[in-house]
Design a protein around this motif. Structure first.
Motif, PDB file in Angstrom:
ATOM      1  N   GLN A 252       0.528  -1.370  -0.033  1.00  0.00           N
ATOM      2  CA  GLN A 252       0.192   0.058  -0.042  1.00  0.00           C
ATOM      3  C   GLN A 252       1.042   1.363  -0.063  1.00  0.00           C
ATOM      4  N   TYR A 253       0.669   2.055  -0.948  1.00  0.00           N
ATOM      5  CA  TYR A 253       1.191   3.458  -0.985  1.00  0.00           C
ATOM      6  C   TYR A 253       0.536   4.635  -1.089  1.00  0.00           C
ATOM      7  N   ARG A 254       1.102   5.494  -0.349  1.00  0.00           N
ATOM      8  CA  ARG A 254       0.324   6.939  -0.151  1.00  0.00           C
ATOM      9  C   ARG A 254       0.934   7.740  -1.339  1.00  0.00           C
ATOM     10  N   VAL A 255       0.123   8.276  -2.304  1.00  0.00           N
ATOM     11  CA  VAL A 255       0.609   9.149  -3.251  1.00  0.00           C
ATOM     12  C   VAL A 255       0.181  10.469  -3.230  1.00  0.00           C
ATOM     13  N   ASN A 256       0.956  11.474  -3.116  1.00  0.00           N
ATOM     14  CA  ASN A 256       0.419  12.752  -2.719  1.00  0.00           C
ATOM     15  C   ASN A 256       0.571  13.613  -3.976  1.00  0.00           C
ATOM     16  N   LEU A 257      -0.556  14.196  -4.406  1.00  0.00           N
ATOM     17  CA  LEU A 257      -0.458  14.903  -5.883  1.00  0.00           C
ATOM     18  C   LEU A 257      -0.688  16.316  -5.771  1.00  0.00           C
ATOM     19  N   SER A 258      -0.121  16.927  -4.788  1.00  0.00           N
ATOM     20  CA  SER A 258      -0.292  18.490  -4.386  1.00  0.00           C
ATOM     21  C   SER A 258       0.594  19.058  -5.495  1.00  0.00           C
ATOM     22  N   ILE A 259       1.583  18.419  -5.976  1.00  0.00           N
ATOM     23  CA  ILE A 259       2.321  19.054  -7.172  1.00  0.00           C
ATOM     24  C   ILE A 259       2.280  17.742  -8.381  1.00  0.00           C
ATOM     25  N   PRO A 260       1.108  17.769  -9.179  1.00  0.00           N
ATOM     26  CA  PRO A 260       1.045  16.577  -9.901  1.00  0.00           C
ATOM     27  C   PRO A 260       2.123  16.314 -10.856  1.00  0.00           C
ATOM     28  N   GLU A 261       3.071  17.014 -10.985  1.00  0.00           N
ATOM     29  CA  GLU A 261       4.171  16.879 -12.132  1.00  0.00           C
ATOM     30  C   GLU A 261       4.908  16.000 -11.291  1.00  0.00           C
ATOM     31  N   ARG A 262       5.177  16.197 -10.061  1.00  0.00           N
ATOM     32  CA  ARG A 262       6.119  15.492  -9.241  1.00  0.00           C
ATOM     33  C   ARG A 262       5.354  14.822  -8.060  1.00  0.00           C
TER      34      ARG A 262
END
Length: 151
Positions: A128-138
């Motif tokens: 299980q991963y947590r993916v933070n997309l607050s900066i979608p390019e990174r």
């Protein structure tokens, strides 16, 4: 009154055309291996969208979505609404397995919990991963936990 008559509601529905003799299904959305929507793809060339969620970052609206291939293998994508400027999410760990589950992380509007199976069989590693997309390019990916599947 005979016991094998149709109920009045069903008769009225049939007369009004409210009951269909053929089953109807919702229109499935297909994407290619570059995350671009294309409803004309052959089954062997397409992923069927199985998850789609909208989020906002820096005043912009984005979609995070996942498509599943016929063998269960998945692709995770990001785009602007309407499948505009689509691209696979640039996270190797997410793109190298079978997506078991995607859910919004309730702690923040720009993060998702993505559970990935490393195979399509029994007793395979699951992470299980947590993916933070607050900066979608990174995107920032954090491994939360791992285990072996029980099936």
């Amino acid at each position: 009154m005979p016991k094998n008559t149709l109920p009045t509601g069903l008769i009225i529905s049939l007369m009004l055309g409210l009951v269909s003799a053929t089953p109807t299904t919702a229109q499935e959305t297909y994407i290619d291996d570059k995350c671009k929507q294309n409803q004309q793809l052959n089954e062997s060339d397409r992923f069927t969208v199985t998850y789609k969620s909208e989020f906002q970052s820096k005043g912009q609206t984005y979609w995070l979505y996942s498509g599943q291939y016929i063998d269960g293998y998945a692709i995770v994508c990001i785009s602007k609404p309407g499948f505009k400027q689509p691209k696979p999410l640039n996270i190797k760990q997410i793109q190298s397995g079978y997506i078991e589950k995607i859910a919004k992380d309730l702690r923040t509007q720009t993060a998702y919990l993505i559970t990935v199976r490393d195979g399509n069989g029994s007793y395979v590693p699951v992470t299980q991963y947590r993916v933070n997309l607050s900066i979608p390019e990174r995107p920032i990916t954090t491994k939360l936990r791992s285990w072996r599947s029980g099936r």
